[in-house]
Design a protein around this motif. Structure first.
Motif, PDB file in Angstrom:
ATOM      1  N   TYR A   1       1.564  -1.238  -0.065  1.00  0.00           N
ATOM      2  CA  TYR A   1       0.081  -0.121  -0.103  1.00  0.00           C
ATOM      3  C   TYR A   1       1.079   1.214   0.136  1.00  0.00           C
ATOM      4  CZ  TYR A   1      -3.800   3.286   1.902  1.00  0.00           C
ATOM      5  OH  TYR A   1      -4.097   4.075   1.460  1.00  0.00           O
ATOM      6  N   PRO A   2       0.754   2.144  -0.741  1.00  0.00           N
ATOM      7  CA  PRO A   2      -0.503   2.504  -1.980  1.00  0.00           C
ATOM      8  C   PRO A   2       0.320   2.081  -3.468  1.00  0.00           C
ATOM      9  CG  PRO A   2       0.410   4.132  -0.919  1.00  0.00           C
ATOM     10  CD  PRO A   2       0.880   4.251  -0.184  1.00  0.00           C
ATOM     11  N   ARG A   3       1.167   2.143  -3.101  1.00  0.00           N
ATOM     12  CA  ARG A   3       1.435   2.013  -4.052  1.00  0.00           C
ATOM     13  C   ARG A   3       1.243   0.376  -5.534  1.00  0.00           C
ATOM     14  NH1 ARG A   3       4.842   6.376  -6.124  1.00  0.00           N
ATOM     15  NH2 ARG A   3       5.992   6.584  -4.613  1.00  0.00           N
ATOM     16  N   GLU A   4       1.219  -0.022  -4.950  1.00  0.00           N
ATOM     17  CA  GLU A   4       0.679  -1.561  -5.789  1.00  0.00           C
ATOM     18  C   GLU A   4      -0.402  -2.071  -5.490  1.00  0.00           C
ATOM     19  OE1 GLU A   4       4.339  -4.281  -5.668  1.00  0.00           O
ATOM     20  OE2 GLU A   4       5.693  -2.962  -4.506  1.00  0.00           O
ATOM     21  N   SER A   5      -1.084  -1.687  -4.181  1.00  0.00           N
ATOM     22  CA  SER A   5      -2.032  -2.673  -4.219  1.00  0.00           C
ATOM     23  C   SER A   5      -2.887  -1.198  -3.179  1.00  0.00           C
ATOM     24  CB  SER A   5      -2.058  -3.578  -3.134  1.00  0.00           C
ATOM     25  OG  SER A   5      -3.418  -3.866  -2.837  1.00  0.00           O
ATOM     26  N   LYS A   6      -3.990  -1.343  -3.308  1.00  0.00           N
ATOM     27  CA  LYS A   6      -4.757   0.004  -2.296  1.00  0.00           C
ATOM     28  C   LYS A   6      -6.000  -1.162  -1.798  1.00  0.00           C
ATOM     29  CE  LYS A   6      -5.317   4.275  -3.567  1.00  0.00           C
ATOM     30  NZ  LYS A   6      -5.430   5.377  -4.600  1.00  0.00           N
ATOM     31  N   SER A   7      -6.169  -2.081  -2.201  1.00  0.00           N
ATOM     32  CA  SER A   7      -7.969  -3.398  -1.983  1.00  0.00           C
ATOM     33  C   SER A   7      -7.381  -3.947  -1.030  1.00  0.00           C
ATOM     34  CB  SER A   7      -8.587  -3.050  -2.836  1.00  0.00           C
ATOM     35  OG  SER A   7      -9.172  -2.246  -3.592  1.00  0.00           O
ATOM     36  N   LEU A   8      -8.009  -4.293  -0.086  1.00  0.00           N
ATOM     37  CA  LEU A   8      -8.432  -6.356   0.466  1.00  0.00           C
ATOM     38  C   LEU A   8      -9.467  -6.393  -0.563  1.00  0.00           C
ATOM     39  CD1 LEU A   8      -7.079  -8.257   2.484  1.00  0.00           C
ATOM     40  CD2 LEU A   8      -9.341  -7.119   4.187  1.00  0.00           C
ATOM     41  N   GLU A   9      -8.875  -7.639  -0.763  1.00  0.00           N
ATOM     42  CA  GLU A   9     -10.507  -8.411  -1.932  1.00  0.00           C
ATOM     43  C   GLU A   9     -10.938  -9.878  -0.442  1.00  0.00           C
ATOM     44  OE1 GLU A   9     -11.140  -8.277  -4.515  1.00  0.00           O
ATOM     45  OE2 GLU A   9      -9.665  -6.705  -4.957  1.00  0.00           O
ATOM     46  N   LEU A  10     -12.339  -9.242  -0.480  1.00  0.00           N
ATOM     47  CA  LEU A  10     -13.255 -10.215   0.518  1.00  0.00           C
ATOM     48  C   LEU A  10     -13.520 -10.807   0.409  1.00  0.00           C
ATOM     49  CD1 LEU A  10     -14.437  -8.955   3.894  1.00  0.00           C
ATOM     50  CD2 LEU A  10     -15.656 -10.335   2.689  1.00  0.00           C
ATOM     51  N   ASP A  11     -13.557 -12.561   0.793  1.00  0.00           N
ATOM     52  CA  ASP A  11     -14.612 -14.086  -0.115  1.00  0.00           C
ATOM     53  C   ASP A  11     -15.610 -13.216  -0.103  1.00  0.00           C
ATOM     54  OD1 ASP A  11     -15.441 -16.302  -0.385  1.00  0.00           O
ATOM     55  OD2 ASP A  11     -13.474 -16.524  -1.576  1.00  0.00           O
TER      56      ASP A  11
ATOM     57  N   GLY B   1      -4.957  21.058  -5.894  1.00  0.00           N
ATOM     58  CA  GLY B   1      -4.147  21.018  -4.665  1.00  0.00           C
ATOM     59  C   GLY B   1      -4.452  20.392  -3.551  1.00  0.00           C
ATOM     60  N   ARG B   2      -5.424  20.871  -2.740  1.00  0.00           N
ATOM     61  CA  ARG B   2      -5.874  20.758  -1.367  1.00  0.00           C
ATOM     62  C   ARG B   2      -7.239  19.613  -1.791  1.00  0.00           C
ATOM     63  NH1 ARG B   2      -6.140  24.988   3.101  1.00  0.00           N
ATOM     64  NH2 ARG B   2      -6.102  23.183   3.512  1.00  0.00           N
ATOM     65  N   SER B   3      -7.414  19.622  -2.978  1.00  0.00           N
ATOM     66  CA  SER B   3      -8.887  19.174  -3.222  1.00  0.00           C
ATOM     67  C   SER B   3      -8.494  17.443  -3.672  1.00  0.00           C
ATOM     68  CB  SER B   3      -9.527  19.575  -3.919  1.00  0.00           C
ATOM     69  OG  SER B   3     -10.012  20.702  -4.256  1.00  0.00           O
ATOM     70  N   GLU B   4      -9.394  16.493  -2.911  1.00  0.00           N
ATOM     71  CA  GLU B   4      -8.885  15.362  -2.665  1.00  0.00           C
ATOM     72  C   GLU B   4      -9.518  14.846  -4.169  1.00  0.00           C
ATOM     73  OE1 GLU B   4     -10.236  13.318   0.156  1.00  0.00           O
ATOM     74  OE2 GLU B   4      -8.403  14.348   1.323  1.00  0.00           O
ATOM     75  N   TRP B   5      -8.790  13.974  -5.120  1.00  0.00           N
ATOM     76  CA  TRP B   5      -9.258  13.111  -6.117  1.00  0.00           C
ATOM     77  C   TRP B   5      -9.761  11.683  -6.421  1.00  0.00           C
ATOM     78  CZ3 TRP B   5     -10.557  16.990 -10.843  1.00  0.00           C
ATOM     79  CH2 TRP B   5     -10.131  18.531  -9.803  1.00  0.00           C
ATOM     80  N   VAL B   6     -10.049  11.507  -7.347  1.00  0.00           N
ATOM     81  CA  VAL B   6     -10.497   9.962  -7.847  1.00  0.00           C
ATOM     82  C   VAL B   6     -10.490   9.872  -8.830  1.00  0.00           C
ATOM     83  CG1 VAL B   6     -12.715   9.242  -6.459  1.00  0.00           C
ATOM     84  CG2 VAL B   6     -11.409   7.928  -6.779  1.00  0.00           C
ATOM     85  N   ASP B   7     -10.015   8.822  -9.124  1.00  0.00           N
ATOM     86  CA  ASP B   7     -10.057   7.827 -10.330  1.00  0.00           C
ATOM     87  C   ASP B   7     -11.640   7.146 -10.552  1.00  0.00           C
ATOM     88  OD1 ASP B   7      -7.841   9.413 -11.777  1.00  0.00           O
ATOM     89  OD2 ASP B   7      -6.913   7.326 -11.850  1.00  0.00           O
ATOM     90  N   GLN B   8     -12.354   7.209 -11.522  1.00  0.00           N
ATOM     91  CA  GLN B   8     -14.024   6.874 -12.189  1.00  0.00           C
ATOM     92  C   GLN B   8     -13.731   6.171 -13.188  1.00  0.00           C
ATOM     93  OE1 GLN B   8     -17.749   8.875 -12.148  1.00  0.00           O
ATOM     94  NE2 GLN B   8     -17.687   7.624  -9.867  1.00  0.00           N
TER      95      GLN B   8
ATOM     96  N   ASP C   1      -8.938   2.274  -7.678  1.00  0.00           N
ATOM     97  CA  ASP C   1      -7.398   1.258  -8.201  1.00  0.00           C
ATOM     98  C   ASP C   1      -8.511   0.081  -9.253  1.00  0.00           C
ATOM     99  OD1 ASP C   1      -9.559   0.668  -6.069  1.00  0.00           O
ATOM    100  OD2 ASP C   1      -7.457  -1.012  -5.494  1.00  0.00           O
ATOM    101  N   ILE C   2      -9.978  -0.109  -9.419  1.00  0.00           N
ATOM    102  CA  ILE C   2     -10.393  -0.654 -10.558  1.00  0.00           C
ATOM    103  C   ILE C   2     -11.176   0.111 -11.473  1.00  0.00           C
ATOM    104  CG2 ILE C   2     -11.062  -2.248  -8.529  1.00  0.00           C
ATOM    105  CD1 ILE C   2     -13.900  -1.286  -8.385  1.00  0.00           C
ATOM    106  N   ALA C   3     -11.371   1.762 -11.730  1.00  0.00           N
ATOM    107  CA  ALA C   3     -11.253   2.467 -12.842  1.00  0.00           C
ATOM    108  C   ALA C   3     -10.632   1.938 -13.859  1.00  0.00           C
ATOM    109  CB  ALA C   3     -11.262   3.891 -11.959  1.00  0.00           C
ATOM    110  N   GLY C   4     -11.036   1.575 -14.530  1.00  0.00           N
ATOM    111  CA  GLY C   4      -9.918   1.564 -16.348  1.00  0.00           C
ATOM    112  C   GLY C   4      -9.572  -0.073 -16.670  1.00  0.00           C
ATOM    113  N   THR C   5     -10.417  -0.615 -15.876  1.00  0.00           N
ATOM    114  CA  THR C   5      -9.969  -2.393 -16.059  1.00  0.00           C
ATOM    115  C   THR C   5     -10.834  -2.896 -16.758  1.00  0.00           C
ATOM    116  OG1 THR C   5     -11.112  -3.142 -13.420  1.00  0.00           O
ATOM    117  CG2 THR C   5      -9.011  -2.033 -13.674  1.00  0.00           C
ATOM    118  N   VAL C   6     -11.940  -2.063 -16.834  1.00  0.00           N
ATOM    119  CA  VAL C   6     -12.373  -3.008 -18.529  1.00  0.00           C
ATOM    120  C   VAL C   6     -12.520  -2.355 -19.730  1.00  0.00           C
ATOM    121  CG1 VAL C   6     -14.092  -3.845 -16.034  1.00  0.00           C
ATOM    122  CG2 VAL C   6     -15.012  -1.258 -17.862  1.00  0.00           C
ATOM    123  N   ASP C   7     -12.658  -3.577 -20.516  1.00  0.00           N
ATOM    124  CA  ASP C   7     -13.290  -3.004 -22.175  1.00  0.00           C
ATOM    125  C   ASP C   7     -14.565  -3.152 -22.162  1.00  0.00           C
ATOM    126  OD1 ASP C   7     -10.076  -1.833 -22.446  1.00  0.00           O
ATOM    127  OD2 ASP C   7      -9.469  -3.862 -22.465  1.00  0.00           O
ATOM    128  N   PRO C   8     -14.803  -2.949 -23.328  1.00  0.00           N
ATOM    129  CA  PRO C   8     -16.098  -3.705 -23.949  1.00  0.00           C
ATOM    130  C   PRO C   8     -15.586  -4.648 -24.693  1.00  0.00           C
ATOM    131  CG  PRO C   8     -15.321  -1.614 -25.065  1.00  0.00           C
ATOM    132  CD  PRO C   8     -14.771  -1.747 -23.950  1.00  0.00           C
TER     133      PRO C   8
END
Length: 693
Positions: free
Chosen positions: A32-42, A173-180, A208-215
């Protein structure tokens, strides 16, 4: 931070992590946070430890998600790191919800939905927490504001310091952004929908899951159902809702077809019968009389060959393409429909109706006023790892059908427009049907000249069959009798009549498939899922002999090339499919013999020069035989030479006389001249002369 989660829930999640996820949490902390940002919960593991907690996650996902992430932040980590913005992403939820069941009762609940990505927007950065600065007094104002912003505050707001309504400017600069990433998920094209509307729903994936799907991706999405702004919609339907995505996993259309233990036993028992191939063929489109070779070819297509990845990175497709061409009313469409009813994943389209994406894919600007692009998948991409049936292919605009070259051979679709650059998967078998250009098929003319398709496209098909509606009293009587029987059985079913008549019982048996449709479909899925046959030495020898013998007919200097290596690869695919029909892991002699006979018959229809009777690969590859192309060249040279001698152009009579001297009949010469004029390569300045263009 949101309001603190219920401490009891947090404690239960901490206990769950200690018992099941201690190594996973430690791994996340290291990455965390460069390589992974999520815990996958089954979800299944959560249910195993605490069924009530797992059920609450379904029914109250917001509260449970907050508790799960709070427990992650409070977890005693082996390294000095804070997981303050790490995500908990739930997957493997027990039951997948059909899209048609997403209704008011599912709002704000966690659902699992499987479908195909129809349209995917490019990833954008959106404001999660906006900090605005008053341009009058400089006071900063923090506004929770998830969404796009052009730098101005999106609603009237009074500054607490100067008590005026702005203007306010965004402090980036002070606002927080997220990829979607926004994408549309549509109901997977599993089998033939029989005209039923296919549902679809929007989905939003963040960080971290934004941009992971294609048509074209076949995926399972787990997320929370939300309502859109009620001001945008008036009717309560699936279009009013979207999914806030928690996790995305690839899905397999073959795995979606559930096969019970008893059904598996039925399938293996059927495969062990000596006449399994005959029984499978008899169960394919039994309402269509005849066309045994075409039915075998289409079944082979559904079973498919084996995809191969070679050491040098090259790939050889296992998907089989079949083209049916012939007179109207010759059952082409019925056979196409049969393939979509049996294929584990299938779509059907028509050359007269294409979307903005055509058959492949398109990149367009989004309609939300931003500069983002969206990729829209066409039928070839949506049917990835499945089957596509295209009726009236000859009616499709040339610029649309030309886009099939890449997916039919390379099994990809490349899109490059603006900032949208992507290569989409198109691992799709294609059955296409077309009518002759001039209404009916002329068996004495080369196929390429009668089909409104480029020869390069036709050469991508592994098998091409002609359907000729010829008058035959005995055959017509059989067809008429069969059609009447089929209609009578349909009448009995429509009236829900049962009969003890032995004659009518025999009639029902004659038009009903030997193998029930649902079982046959599962048989195909089982074979594709479990059988990956390889060629035996005997099968290799048979296929090689067939290929070499045909090629030897073109050994003479002036002889046409009978077949190309493309046909050889097609025969290998067909042989592998034949083995799959028997649920065999080896391609045996019987498979090689079966497909060699089928390929020879198809070549006899479309790969033969109608004048010489010899196999000629150019008939398909170039649209006409080598001898015909040479004859046309002779005629064109004669016209060109005579044009230089006569001011008005080449005299038609002189052209025909010179053609006779070259061994070309007057009728043939006249025919070629007419064809050249139709194609716009020659014109008549007057009634007696010709000029080339």
């Amino acid at each position: 931070m949101a309001q603190a989660a219920n401490q009891e829930l947090v404690d239960r999640f901490e206990e769950f992590y200690r018992r099941y996820y201690s190594d996973d949490v430690a791994e996340l902390a290291r990455k965390y946070p460069r390589e992974s940002k999520s815990l996958e919960l089954d979800w299944g593991e959560l249910y195993q430890m605490d069924p009530d907690l797992a059920d609450d996650y379904i029914n109250h996902p917001d509260q449970l998600q907050e508790a799960a992430e709070e427990a992650l932040r409070l977890y005693d980590l082996p390294v000095d790191v804070s997981l303050g913005r790490a995500h908990v992403r739930v997957h493997n939820v027990s039951e997948t919800v059909p899209m048609e069941d997403i209704d008011s009762g599912t709002i704000n609940t966690l659902v699992s939905v499987t479908g195909t990505v129809d349209t995917a927007h490019s990833t954008q950065s959106i404001v999660e927490r906006a900090v605005f600065v008053c341009q009058r007094c400089g006071m900063e104002t923090e506004v929770p504001q998830l969404g796009h912003t052009d730098g101005d505050l999106q609603q009237p707001y009074q500054c607490e310091s100067c008590e005026r309504q702005g203007p306010f400017k965004l402090d980036s600069g002070r606002s927080e952004w997220v990829d979607q990433q926004k994408f549309k998920l549509r109901e997977s094209p599993i089998g033939d929908k029989n005209g039923k509307d296919i549902e679809s729903i929007l989905a939003f994936a963040e960080d971290d899951i934004a941009g992971t799907v294609d048509p074209g991706d076949q995926i399972t999405v787990v997320g929370v159902v939300r309502m859109k702004d009620p001001g945008e919609y008036t009717a309560a339907s699936i279009s009013d809702k979207y999914i806030e995505v928690s996790s995305i996993e690839p899905a397999d259309s073959l795995e979606e077809i559930e096969i019970s233990t008893s059904e598996e036993q039925q399938i293996t028992d059927l495969a062990n019968t000596s006449d399994v191939i005959e029984r499978l063929c008899a169960s394919f489109a039994p309402s269509v009389h005849g066309y045994e070779e075409q039915k075998l070819a289409l079944l082979l297509q559904l079973f498919g060959g084996v995809d191969k990845d070679l050491p040098d990175g090259a790939q050889i497709r296992g998907d089989i393409h079949v083209f049916l061409v012939g007179d109207p009313g010759s059952a082409k469409t019925r056979l196409l429909q049969a393939t979509t009813k049996l294929a584990p994943k299938a779509l059907r389209t028509n050359g007269t109706r294409t979307t903005s994406a055509g058959l492949t894919a398109a990149a367009t600007r989004t309609s939300d006023g931003t500069s983002a692009w969206e990729l829209e998948a066409g039928p070839v991409v949506l049917a990835d790892e499945g089957h596509l049936a295209v009726d009236d292919l000859d009616h499709m605009p040339e610029e649309v059908s030309a886009n099939l070259y890449e997916p039919m051979e390379e099994q990809t679709v490349s899109v490059s427009k603006g900032d949208a650059n992507d290569v989409l998967s198109a691992r799709t078998s294609i059955t296409a049907a077309a009518n002759p250009k001039y209404g009916r098929f002329d068996q004495y003319e080369p196929l390429g000249e009668q089909i409104n398709l480029p020869p390069a496209l036709m050469s991508r098909f592994d098998l091409i069959f002609t359907h000729i509606d010829s008058v035959d009293e005995a055959g017509d009587s059989e067809v008429a009798s069969h059609i009447l029987d089929v209609n009578h059985v349909g009448e009995l079913r429509a009236q829900n009549l049962s009969t003890e008549s032995e004659t009518e019982d025999d009639l029902r048996e004659s038009v009903e498939p030997e193998i029930e449709l649902s079982l046959l479909r599962k048989y195909i899925a089982y074979a594709r899922r479990n059988c990956f046959p390889t060629l035996t030495p005997e099968a290799k020898e048979t296929i090689e002999e067939f290929y070499v013998d045909l090629r030897s007919n073109g050994a003479d200097e002036d002889a046409p090339v009978p077949v190309s290596a493309r046909q050889l690869e097609a025969i290998v695919r067909l042989a592998e499919a034949s083995a799959r029909m028997r649920l065999s892991d080896s391609v045996d002699q019987e498979d090689a013999d079966r497909v060699v006979a089928l390929a020879r018959s198809a070549l006899q229809d479309i790969g033969v020069d109608p004048e010489t009777g010899s196999f000629d690969a150019d008939v398909v590859e170039q649209g006409k035989s080598g001898e015909q192309m040479e004859t046309e060249d002779v005629i064109c040279r004669i016209v060109g030479q005579l044009e230089e001698e006569y001011d008005e152009g080449a005299p038609i009579e002189a052209v025909i006389d010179y053609a006779k001297e070259a061994g070309i009949s007057a009728e043939k010469a006249q025919h070629i001249l007419e064809k050249q004029k139709e194609k716009g390569e020659m014109y008549q300045p007057n009634a007696d002369h010709l000029r080339s263009i």
